[in-house]
Design an enzyme around this catalytic site. Structure first.
Site, mmCIF file in Angstrom:
data_model
loop_
_atom_site.group_PDB
_atom_site.id
_atom_site.type_symbol
_atom_site.label_atom_id
_atom_site.label_comp_id
_atom_site.label_asym_id
_atom_site.label_seq_id
_atom_site.Cartn_x
_atom_site.Cartn_y
_atom_site.Cartn_z
ATOM 1 N N HIS A 85 -0.043 -2.472 1.336
ATOM 2 C CA HIS A 85 0.398 -3.155 2.518
ATOM 3 C C HIS A 85 -0.726 -2.822 3.848
ATOM 4 O O HIS A 85 -0.587 -3.458 4.348
ATOM 5 C CB HIS A 85 1.739 -2.293 2.860
ATOM 6 C CG HIS A 85 2.912 -2.922 2.363
ATOM 7 N ND1 HIS A 85 3.254 -4.357 2.622
ATOM 8 C CD2 HIS A 85 3.928 -2.419 1.796
ATOM 9 C CE1 HIS A 85 4.384 -4.679 1.908
ATOM 10 N NE2 HIS A 85 4.887 -3.627 1.477
ATOM 11 N N HIS A 102 1.497 0.984 -3.857
ATOM 12 C CA HIS A 102 2.080 -0.434 -3.235
ATOM 13 C C HIS A 102 2.297 -0.215 -1.464
ATOM 14 O O HIS A 102 1.754 -1.310 -0.888
ATOM 15 C CB HIS A 102 3.728 -0.228 -3.642
ATOM 16 C CG HIS A 102 4.536 -1.330 -2.842
ATOM 17 N ND1 HIS A 102 5.243 -2.264 -3.749
ATOM 18 C CD2 HIS A 102 5.072 -1.446 -1.764
ATOM 19 C CE1 HIS A 102 6.038 -3.162 -2.855
ATOM 20 N NE2 HIS A 102 5.788 -2.859 -1.729
ATOM 21 N N GLU A 103 2.136 1.125 -1.219
ATOM 22 C CA GLU A 103 2.223 1.123 0.404
ATOM 23 C C GLU A 103 0.626 1.002 0.754
ATOM 24 O O GLU A 103 0.640 0.482 1.901
ATOM 25 C CB GLU A 103 2.700 2.535 0.588
ATOM 26 C CG GLU A 103 4.282 2.894 0.390
ATOM 27 C CD GLU A 103 5.117 1.554 1.103
ATOM 28 O OE1 GLU A 103 4.939 0.705 1.759
ATOM 29 O OE2 GLU A 103 6.121 1.429 0.081
ATOM 30 N N CYS A 157 10.359 -4.777 -2.972
ATOM 31 C CA CYS A 157 9.504 -4.335 -1.530
ATOM 32 C C CYS A 157 10.833 -4.915 -0.109
ATOM 33 O O CYS A 157 11.326 -5.700 -0.350
ATOM 34 C CB CYS A 157 8.384 -5.268 -1.430
ATOM 35 S SG CYS A 157 7.523 -5.422 0.227
HETATM 36 ZN ZN LIG Z 1 6.508 -3.317 0.307
#
Ligand SMILES: [Zn+2]
Length: 192
Positions: A154, A150-151, A108
């Site tokens: 976030h 993953h995004e 990341c």
């Molecule tokens: Zn990340």
């Protein structure tokens, strides 16, 4: 102006992104700046939280990867070159029941040099809007699915270390604590 990428444990990384309701030039320009920051950092994805702004926006560019994955955007396997870098606003993800998971090493941009295994769904579907507010659908597998998961984590204030299995999380714990300390020291340095 270039956007700086914030590191763990900057509090903005834990903020849930606000829904985007205005799709204007300033949003398009912000998204373009995020793409520049992502490319400069050699990343394949970047969320708005990572540049200090908690809104439902991320950018993705998988053109430089050699991983194998499949996708359909708006129902067609449009070549990546025609829609990446991709700007993703207000995404809604769905993972079909019984989708097999894949465990793979992940990194990341907010955790420089820290990597660890994360188990994620091997395929996802998403609805989102582009920088003009136009709606799109996406189905994708493999690294593309991992990147979206993953995004979009976030955008909800969730980080990949939260998803690591106990053993993988333990293996990076010292590095994560040291990073948090460096970030805190940097933030509390008196501005001159
Ligand atoms: Zn990340």
């Amino acid at each position: 102006m270039s956007l700086g990428i914030v590191h763990y444990n900057d509090p903005v990384l834990r903020k849930k992104g606000e829904k985007i309701t205005v799709f204007d030039d300033s949003l398009a320009s912000f998204a373009a700046q995020m793409v520049i920051a992502m490319h400069a950092a050699h990343g394949i994805g970047l969320a708005a939280q990572q540049v200090g702004r908690p809104i439902q926006l991320c950018v993705v560019d998988l053109r430089g990867t050699e991983a194998e994955f499949d996708w359909k955007i708006d129902g067609a396997r449009t070549p990546l070159e025609l829609f990446m870098p991709m700007v993703v606003a207000n995404p809604k993800l769905t993972v079909a029941r019984k989708t097999p998971t894949i465990t793979s090493e992940e990194g990341c941009l907010s955790f420089p040099e820290i990597r660890g295994d994360v188990e994620r769904a091997g395929a996802v579907a998403a609805k989102f809007q582009d920088q003009a507010g136009l709606p799109h659908t996406l189905e994708c597998t493999g690294l593309f699915a991992r990147c979206m998961l993953h995004e979009i984590d976030h955008l909800n204030g969730i980080l990949f270390i939260d998803r690591m299995e106990k053993e993988a999380r333990g293996a990076v714990d010292e590095a994560v604590k040291a990073l948090a300390k460096r970030t805190r020291d940097g933030r509390t340095a008196a501005p001159t």
